[in-house]
Design a protein around this motif. Structure first.
Motif, mmCIF file in Angstrom:
data_model
loop_
_atom_site.group_PDB
_atom_site.id
_atom_site.type_symbol
_atom_site.label_atom_id
_atom_site.label_comp_id
_atom_site.label_asym_id
_atom_site.label_seq_id
_atom_site.Cartn_x
_atom_site.Cartn_y
_atom_site.Cartn_z
ATOM 1 N N SER A 126 -5.704 -4.279 -4.568
ATOM 2 C CA SER A 126 -5.538 -3.590 -3.376
ATOM 3 C C SER A 126 -4.371 -2.537 -3.586
ATOM 4 N N ASN B 282 2.366 -9.830 5.262
ATOM 5 C CA ASN B 282 3.373 -10.320 4.275
ATOM 6 C C ASN B 282 4.438 -9.469 4.223
ATOM 7 N N SER C 166 -7.392 -11.387 -5.136
ATOM 8 C CA SER C 166 -6.042 -11.851 -5.614
ATOM 9 C C SER C 166 -5.708 -12.971 -4.993
ATOM 10 N N THR D 218 -8.852 -8.097 -0.922
ATOM 11 C CA THR D 218 -8.363 -8.436 -2.410
ATOM 12 C C THR D 218 -9.009 -9.689 -2.866
ATOM 13 N N ASP E 60 -4.452 -3.792 6.092
ATOM 14 C CA ASP E 60 -4.549 -4.381 4.930
ATOM 15 C C ASP E 60 -4.879 -6.047 5.197
#
Ligand SMILES: Cc1ncc(COP(=O)(O)O)c(C=O)c1O
Length: 374
Positions: A101, A179, A238, A236, A206
């Motif tokens: 992303s 984050n 991830s 994402t 996000d």
């Protein structure tokens, strides 16, 4: 730079500082032994998934390596895009894949921003947003976050963000959950915020960590899509899906925004193995839920232990905790590293008193707690 070409770069890039990925992990792995295994290096610095991907991913990759590697991947990612669109209840033309992303965030700034424009973020926002903005010569406007004493310690203050809107605002980025703070905004608060943003300004929400969320009132912004055409949601593979090494994420937005990303992106931006792995990962909801359940349990357990030791631990809906060590953060980080425990220093986020610690397996988290002599 060789040949004196630095001066020929765009002023924006001449002034840009690259993303700081944290420690030299390959060097640390050589020193302490392979990542992840108890007894070796304990890697709690990058918010990865300690359980790794679904076994289905590993067998898909083992079978594919021999056949897929020398063919170009599907540039349209038709199969995976279709599956993701179905999973999220959107049309396939409202979804585009990225090489993580991170890539999509960079592209969105390229699409919407030029020198002189403003990108609006909150203090303690993900470090990629300012980089994406500055790379295209836009300025970053930072709204104050909640103070550390607030219930949502250092989280985004949406009123403060609204107060920073200007006629030059071209893009708004916020992570939910965020984050490095782990904080979040409720879906109702986000909807009220979006109501007050002009429809001409794209708002990127996000959701890299949304799978880990379980707070009341916190759901994906995808539920707000019908009401807000300017909403762009990024996701994402991830984090919860454990595919950080393969680099694959996606954005969901109005079809005309996706058209713009498709004009800009490299046609084969997501590699063949990543496409296969993400398809296999998506099909194993049980594995996903197992990891998410463990993260949630460890989030509560580790935070309670740390708070019991008198530490300030911010509320978190991600797979990590932000811990305030006051003046001790730097020596503590060094001491942890000497014992083979990697955590993330927060100096670059303007939080030198804090360390961010990824929630991994119970055994790995216990190694961290033991190494932390507080
Ligand atoms: C909030 C947030 N967004 C996006 C990303 C980028 O994720 P990726 O490029 O791996 O999809 C990260 C990675 O740490 C993140 O923390």
């Amino acid at each position: 730079m060789t040949g004196g070409l630095l001066a020929q770069a765009t002023p924006a890039l001449q002034a840009l500082t690259a993303y700081d990925p944290g420690h030299d992990l390959p060097a640390l792995r050589r020193r302490f032994g392979g990542g992840g295994a108890i007894g070796g290096l304990i890697e709690l610095g990058s918010n990865e998934n300690a359980w790794g991907p679904s076994p289905r991913v590993l067998s898909a990759l083992a079978n594919a390596a021999a056949t897929e590697v020398w063919r170009y991947p599907d540039p349209l990612a038709t199969d995976l895009r279709g599956r993701l669109a179905e999973a999220h209840g959107v049309n396939a033309d409202q979804l585009v894949l990225g090489n993580g992303s991170h890539e999509l965030l960079m592209q969105l700034a390229q699409i919407f921003c030029a020198p002189g424009d403003e990108v609006l973020v909150s203090r303690y926002a993900f470090a990629v947003y300012p980089i994406a903005a500055k790379a295209v010569g836009a300025s970053v406007v930072v709204a104050d976050a909640w103070p550390a004493q607030h219930l949502m310690s250092r989280g985004h203050d949406l009123e403060a963000m609204l107060a920073k809107l200007s006629p030059r605002t071209r893009l708004i980025c916020l992570a939910n959950p965020n984050n490095p703070t782990g904080t979040w905004v409720s879906t109702a608060a986000l909807a009220a915020f979006l109501e007050r943003i002009p429809k001409s300004i794209p708002v990127v929400v996000d959701e890299a960590y949304m799978e880990f969320a379980d707070a009341p009132g916190l759901t994906s912004a995808l539920g707000l899509r019908q009401s807000f055409q300017n909403l762009i949601v990024t996701r994402t593979f991830s984090k919860a899906y454990g595919l950080a090494g393969l680099r694959i994420g996606y954005a969901i937005a109005a079809a005309d925004v996706i058209v713009l990303v498709n004009r800009l992106r490299e046609s084969f931006n997501v590699n063949a193995l990543a496409l296969l792995a993400a398809t296999a990962a998506l099909a194993d909801d049980e594995h996903l839920q197992r990891g998410v359940t463990q993260v949630r349990a460890e989030r509560e357990r580790v935070a309670a232990i740390l708070r019991g030791r008198g530490l300030h631990v911010g509320p978190s809906q991600g797979n990590f905790l932000l811990i305030d060590f006051a003046d001790e953060a730097a020596p503590i980080e060094t001491a942890l590293l000497q014992q083979g425990v990697v955590v993330r220093p927060m100096l670059a986020y303007g939080l030198p008193q804090c360390l961010r610690v990824t929630l991994a397996s119970r055994a790995e988290n216990d190694r961290f707690l033991q190494a932390l002599t507080l």
